[in-house]
Design a protein around this motif. Structure first.
Motif, PDB file in Angstrom:
ATOM      1  N   PRO A 306      -0.272   4.019   6.428  1.00  0.00           N
ATOM      2  CA  PRO A 306       1.137   3.925   6.021  1.00  0.00           C
ATOM      3  C   PRO A 306       2.015   3.488   7.188  1.00  0.00           C
ATOM      4  CG  PRO A 306       0.521   6.208   6.364  1.00  0.00           C
ATOM      5  CD  PRO A 306      -0.739   5.412   6.513  1.00  0.00           C
ATOM      6  N   SER A 310       7.217  -0.359   4.627  1.00  0.00           N
ATOM      7  CA  SER A 310       6.275  -1.303   4.020  1.00  0.00           C
ATOM      8  C   SER A 310       5.266  -0.526   3.183  1.00  0.00           C
ATOM      9  CB  SER A 310       5.550  -2.118   5.088  1.00  0.00           C
ATOM     10  OG  SER A 310       4.594  -1.318   5.751  1.00  0.00           O
ATOM     11  N   SER A 311       4.411  -1.271   2.497  1.00  0.00           N
ATOM     12  CA  SER A 311       3.370  -0.640   1.685  1.00  0.00           C
ATOM     13  C   SER A 311       2.159  -0.264   2.526  1.00  0.00           C
ATOM     14  CB  SER A 311       2.938  -1.591   0.561  1.00  0.00           C
ATOM     15  OG  SER A 311       2.447  -2.806   1.105  1.00  0.00           O
TER      16      SER A 311
END
Length: 529
Positions: A306, A310-311
């Motif tokens: 993570p 952002s993803s």
């Protein structure tokens, strides 16, 4: 199953003419394999010159040889990026195409044979690697690096470890990530190339190779302890792949090889034509074998971490990725506050035990393709059956609508699973809908909650649909079993006499055939009722 390193470029006829379609990625989790010697191509005449190599740098190809190589690379690029045919090619057509590409790649490997990556004895790299871990503030407690034979290098407990005890902690700054790739000398290429912008695992593979061939890289102690080759299907010879005939994994392995051949030819052209790449260490080391190694390194070790805003992004996590797999529970987490990956013991380990982690709920097909190993007691194993509702079916629209209400596709892969109930809910429901007539469809289509019962084995679908379902699946399973070149008994008898890739292949086939055997037995009992 989508390959983790899959992108499509369609060639349009000139040297730079192509359009790019990025396909969905699938992350792989780490593993370590027994080091298997790479097959070598033969050739007596040298294609290279040694000038400028006294300092240990890469061997340079002669200009004429470089031109020959570029011509073959261009042919690979054209073959791998041509517009797909309107109709799905047959298995024999796909194999013929694979063999043509494989033979071109062998020509490339023969021309490039004098260009070798630096080699390092893994055993001698352990001490420098442990010192590097301390410099990078990577915490590793209660375990040491050890050689576990067929499983390769892993971690061994040097003291008793309690379940839940923190064993490894790796700061974000110590990881090889998409972000560190952008900060490397490859950053300008990554920022402007559409493939690298959309596929973090591909940019990570180039990053790994770029740092490995750069003697000044701060990542050297980590990269030098990595395996020099892998047991991914990218290393298989055609005769070894042919042993997989009948297995759904064969098609995926062929596609995977084609994908990596396409990527190699794509980046070769960029690295050889870009003026700025002349000063990059990766340029003169970029061979098919080198790229295959980098891809396999990432494919077997990458994990998504993570990142705020952002993803997440793909990363290699030093020390943590030395742990081998064991069935169990997830025991790795990410500490957002400390910005580090934390690995806890998934169970108690005694001093001398191999310390293991649980990778994920993945079938052996994926482990075989992307990690290069098979876990024989895999509780999450499955075998895909490809099924679809024909567009020529008079009830096509009604069947597709009912399947959609169940969250199922009208065509795709549906799973057989190990155990006493081998027909997965999705496979059972699809087959029931597939076998329905107009009256049956009308009965189920208007009540979404009621339709969910089709996913359950004890659902009353009526004698006609029930009988057709079991008979259809029984016939399908029998056909799948007959498609293999060998029987389960043949594979089990041969396994003790084999080694290397052949052991891996037969192990995969045994797992598949056991699932089919269970399914055949189960379906036979349902039909006889």
């Amino acid at each position: 199953m989508q390959n983790a390193f899959d992108f499509l470029l369609q060639y349009t006829g000139d040297h730079h003419g192509f359009c790019i379609h990025v396909r969905e990625q699938q992350a792989s989790l780490p593993d370590h394999r027994k080091k298997i010697k790479m097959s070598s191509t033969m050739g007596k005449k040298s294609n290279a010159k040694k000038a400028g190599n006294r300092g240990g740098g890469p061997v340079k190809l002669l200009p004429q040889t470089r031109g020959q190589l570029t011509a073959v690379v261009d042919e690979v690029f054209k073959r791998c990026t041509k517009v797909p045919p309107a109709t799905t090619p047959s298995a024999s057509q796909e194999w013929t195409e694979y063999m043509e590409i494989f033979q071109l790649i062998e020509k490339i490997r023969n021309i490039e044979k004098d260009i070798q990556l630096p080699t390092h004895c893994r055993e001698e790299q352990v001490v420098p690697f442990m010192s590097w871990l301390k410099e990078r503030k990577i915490m590793i407690s209660g375990v040491e690096i050890a050689d576990f034979g067929n499983q390769g290098y892993g971690l061994r407990a040097v003291e008793d470890i309690k379940q839940g005890q923190e064993v490894i902690s790796v700061p974000y700054e110590a990881m090889l990530t998409e972000d560190s790739a952008r900060k490397s000398y490859l950053g300008p290429l990554i920022e402007r190339d559409p493939i690298l912008q959309h596929m973090g695992n591909v940019s990570l593979a180039l990053h790994v190779l770029g740092e490995f061939v750069n003697p000044q890289s701060s990542w050297q102690p980590y990269l030098r302890i990595l395996p020099s080759s892998y047991s991914t299907t990218l290393y298989f010879l055609p005769q070894q792949l042919q042993t997989l005939k009948g297995s759904p994994v064969l098609e995926e392995a062929v596609k995977q090889f084609r994908n990596i051949a396409r990527q190699y030819s794509y980046f070769y052209r960029i690295l050889q034509s870009s003026p700025e790449a002349k000063s990059w260490p990766i340029r003169d080391y970029f061979t098919f074998d080198a790229y295959r190694w980098a891809v396999s390194t990432v494919m077997t070790r990458q994990n998504r971490i993570p990142v705020k805003g952002s993803s997440g992004q793909m990363a290699l996590i030093p020390a943590w990725d030395m742990a081998n797999h064991e069935e169990g529970i997830y025991s790795t987490d990410y500490d957002d506050e400390k910005n580090c990956s934390v690995c806890l013991a998934q169970r108690e380990f005694k001093a001398g035990d191999q310390f293991t982690i649980y990778y994920s709920q993945r079938p052996n097909t994926e482990l075989f393709l992307h990690n290069g190993f098979v876990f024989k007691e895999n509780k999450n194993d499955s075998l895909a059956i490809k099924l679809g509702v024909s567009k020529n079916d008079a009830l096509h629209d009604e069947k597709v609508a009912l399947l959609s209400s169940l969250g199922l596709p009208s065509s795709g892969s549906f799973m057989l699973i190990p155990g006493p109930h081998p027909i997965s809910p999705g496979l059972l429901a699809f087959t029931r809908v597939f076998c329905m007539d107009k009256a049956s469809l009308d009965k189920w289509k208007d009540d979404g909650e009621k339709a969910k019962g089709l996913l359950h084995e004890d659902c009353d679908v009526g004698t006609m649909v029930q009988d057709k379902t079991w008979n259809f699946l029984n016939t399908r399973v029998a056909l799948l079993m007959r498609a293999y070149c060998t029987s389960l008994e043949d594979d089990e008898a041969a396994l003790p006499t084999l080694s290397g890739f052949d052991t891996l292949i037969r192990s995969q086939l045994i797992c598949e055939k056991k699932i089919l055997k269970d399914a055949a037995s189960y379906l036979s009992s349902r039909i006889s009722k």
